[in-house]
Write an enzyme that holds these catalytic residues in place. Structure first.
Site, PDB file in Angstrom:
ATOM      1  N   ASP A  66     -28.901 -24.272 -16.501  1.00  0.00           N
ATOM      2  CA  ASP A  66     -27.716 -23.535 -16.081  1.00  0.00           C
ATOM      3  C   ASP A  66     -26.457 -24.401 -16.123  1.00  0.00           C
ATOM      4  O   ASP A  66     -25.373 -23.909 -16.443  1.00  0.00           O
ATOM      5  CB  ASP A  66     -27.923 -22.984 -14.667  1.00  0.00           C
ATOM      6  CG  ASP A  66     -28.917 -21.834 -14.626  1.00  0.00           C
ATOM      7  OD1 ASP A  66     -29.300 -21.352 -15.709  1.00  0.00           O
ATOM      8  OD2 ASP A  66     -29.307 -21.430 -13.522  1.00  0.00           O
ATOM      9  N   ASN A 142     -19.394 -20.639 -11.241  1.00  0.00           N
ATOM     10  CA  ASN A 142     -20.175 -20.318 -10.043  1.00  0.00           C
ATOM     11  C   ASN A 142     -19.349 -20.293  -8.767  1.00  0.00           C
ATOM     12  O   ASN A 142     -19.305 -19.294  -8.073  1.00  0.00           O
ATOM     13  CB  ASN A 142     -21.306 -21.340  -9.854  1.00  0.00           C
ATOM     14  CG  ASN A 142     -22.580 -20.954 -10.564  1.00  0.00           C
ATOM     15  OD1 ASN A 142     -22.721 -19.838 -11.048  1.00  0.00           O
ATOM     16  ND2 ASN A 142     -23.516 -21.882 -10.639  1.00  0.00           N
ATOM     17  N   THR A 183     -26.151 -16.730  -6.608  1.00  0.00           N
ATOM     18  CA  THR A 183     -27.516 -17.240  -6.463  1.00  0.00           C
ATOM     19  C   THR A 183     -27.570 -18.762  -6.548  1.00  0.00           C
ATOM     20  O   THR A 183     -28.661 -19.334  -6.652  1.00  0.00           O
ATOM     21  CB  THR A 183     -28.440 -16.630  -7.541  1.00  0.00           C
ATOM     22  OG1 THR A 183     -27.827 -16.758  -8.829  1.00  0.00           O
ATOM     23  CG2 THR A 183     -28.717 -15.171  -7.263  1.00  0.00           C
ATOM     24  N   ALA A 184     -26.402 -19.417  -6.504  1.00  0.00           N
ATOM     25  CA  ALA A 184     -26.361 -20.881  -6.536  1.00  0.00           C
ATOM     26  C   ALA A 184     -26.201 -21.418  -5.109  1.00  0.00           C
ATOM     27  O   ALA A 184     -26.944 -21.037  -4.213  1.00  0.00           O
ATOM     28  CB  ALA A 184     -25.233 -21.334  -7.458  1.00  0.00           C
ATOM     29  N   TYR A 185     -25.226 -22.281  -4.878  1.00  0.00           N
ATOM     30  CA  TYR A 185     -25.007 -22.875  -3.553  1.00  0.00           C
ATOM     31  C   TYR A 185     -24.814 -21.799  -2.487  1.00  0.00           C
ATOM     32  O   TYR A 185     -25.262 -21.931  -1.345  1.00  0.00           O
ATOM     33  CB  TYR A 185     -23.786 -23.796  -3.638  1.00  0.00           C
ATOM     34  CG  TYR A 185     -23.580 -24.737  -2.473  1.00  0.00           C
ATOM     35  CD1 TYR A 185     -24.507 -24.834  -1.421  1.00  0.00           C
ATOM     36  CD2 TYR A 185     -22.447 -25.536  -2.422  1.00  0.00           C
ATOM     37  CE1 TYR A 185     -24.302 -25.704  -0.367  1.00  0.00           C
ATOM     38  CE2 TYR A 185     -22.233 -26.417  -1.371  1.00  0.00           C
ATOM     39  CZ  TYR A 185     -23.157 -26.492  -0.340  1.00  0.00           C
ATOM     40  OH  TYR A 185     -22.942 -27.355   0.703  1.00  0.00           O
ATOM     41  N   ASN A 186     -24.156 -20.725  -2.855  1.00  0.00           N
ATOM     42  CA  ASN A 186     -23.922 -19.620  -1.931  1.00  0.00           C
ATOM     43  C   ASN A 186     -25.220 -19.103  -1.325  1.00  0.00           C
ATOM     44  O   ASN A 186     -25.305 -18.875  -0.113  1.00  0.00           O
ATOM     45  CB  ASN A 186     -23.202 -18.490  -2.674  1.00  0.00           C
ATOM     46  CG  ASN A 186     -23.085 -17.228  -1.842  1.00  0.00           C
ATOM     47  OD1 ASN A 186     -22.317 -17.162  -0.902  1.00  0.00           O
ATOM     48  ND2 ASN A 186     -23.863 -16.208  -2.214  1.00  0.00           N
TER      49      ASN A 186
END
Length: 288
Positions: A66, A142, A183-186
């Site tokens: 990614d 992102n 769907t990453a750090y969040n």
């Protein structure tokens, strides 16, 4: 650009690869089909003539994880391309965004030439770092993260919606996430998962000092602004790839504008199937 035009007019392929040696066989394959390879690099910005690319006749392959795809899309947006398409090929460790596996690239490309694909255009964050002397414009695929820089102190950041004060984030920091970046750090910070083609974005506090601080989802027309409150030591982090000292700027402005990526995906790809597989949802076989 209509996808039919791309597959019929395609002449050039650029390859951004985390491990370029893994791609040599694909270079030969594409050349055997009559396509010209513009570059084979670890990062797209190593190609010096990127701004001269004919976007209606070019396909960019991002082969890696990614992170490779994110940096590629950001650089394309920075140049100002609106219709340059990117195919993310999975050769990494997670792959939420890259749904074509490297071992299936030739098979997928054959389908691509038959028109069996979709182009998704997720919106990205437009960011402006401002002080009295300068402005820095950035794109985040992102997220924008305002994070405490000092281990022994917390960050304190004032937030404004359309220039009206609305909240102070006191804790480890705050995340502003694009839909595709949810769907990453969040997600790790217990923020909401957002369907990636939505025209909304979200603010998620990181380990807030007060339990009343909760994630907030906003429509795209809102403009966010942040200011350092109390001279706390805060870092500005863009997609985990660029970092700045917040004390050097008077304010950080972020919005979900018109800037978007152009991602080639499997025809009728099911986003929720990806979530189920990557997050191991329902692995009890549906039994309760």
């Amino acid at each position: 650009m209509n996808k039919i035009i791309l597959e019929k007019n395609l002449k050039y392929i650029g390859i951004v690869a985390k491990n370029p040696k893994n791609c040599l066989k694909f270079v030969k394959h594409f050349e055997s089909l009559g396509y010209e390879i513009l570059f084979l690099e670890k990062t797209i910005n190593k190609f010096k003539n990127l701004h001269k690319i004919d976007e209606e006749k070019t396909l960019i392959l991002s082969i890696g994880g990614d992170g490779t795809l994110i940096s590629t899309c950001r650089e394309i947006a920075k140049i100002g391309f609106k219709n340059l398409n990117v195919l993310g090929v999975y050769d990494g460790t997670l792959g939420f965004l890259t749904d074509v596996k490297i071992n299936n690239l030739k098979e997928f490309f054959a389908d691509f030439l038959k028109g069996k694909y979709e182009i998704k255009k997720p919106l990205m964050l437009e960011i402006l770092l401002k002080n009295s002397k300068d402005e820095i414009k950035l794109i985040a695929f992102n997220d924008l993260v305002l994070s405490r820089s000092a281990v022994l102190s917390m960050s304190k950041v004032d937030g404004y919606l359309d220039d009206e004060y609305f909240n102070t984030y006191y804790g480890d920091g705050v995340i502003v996430s694009s839909p595709v970046g949810s769907t990453a750090y969040n997600m790790s910070a217990n923020g909401p998962i957002i369907y990636p083609m939505s025209k909304v974005f979200c603010i998620t506090p990181i380990c807030a000092h007060s339990l009343t601080q909760r994630p907030l989802v906003l429509p795209a027309e809102y403009k966010l602004k942040f200011k350092n409150a109390g001279n706390s030591k805060v870092s500005i982090i863009i997609d985990g790839q660029n970092a700045f000292d917040m004390s050097k700027f008077d304010e950080v402005v972020v919005r979900l504008g018109d800037t978007h990526a152009n991602l080639i995906r499997h025809l009728n790809a099911n986003y929720f199937e990806v979530l189920k597989n990557k997050l191991h949802w329902g692995h009890n076989g549906g039994k309760v």
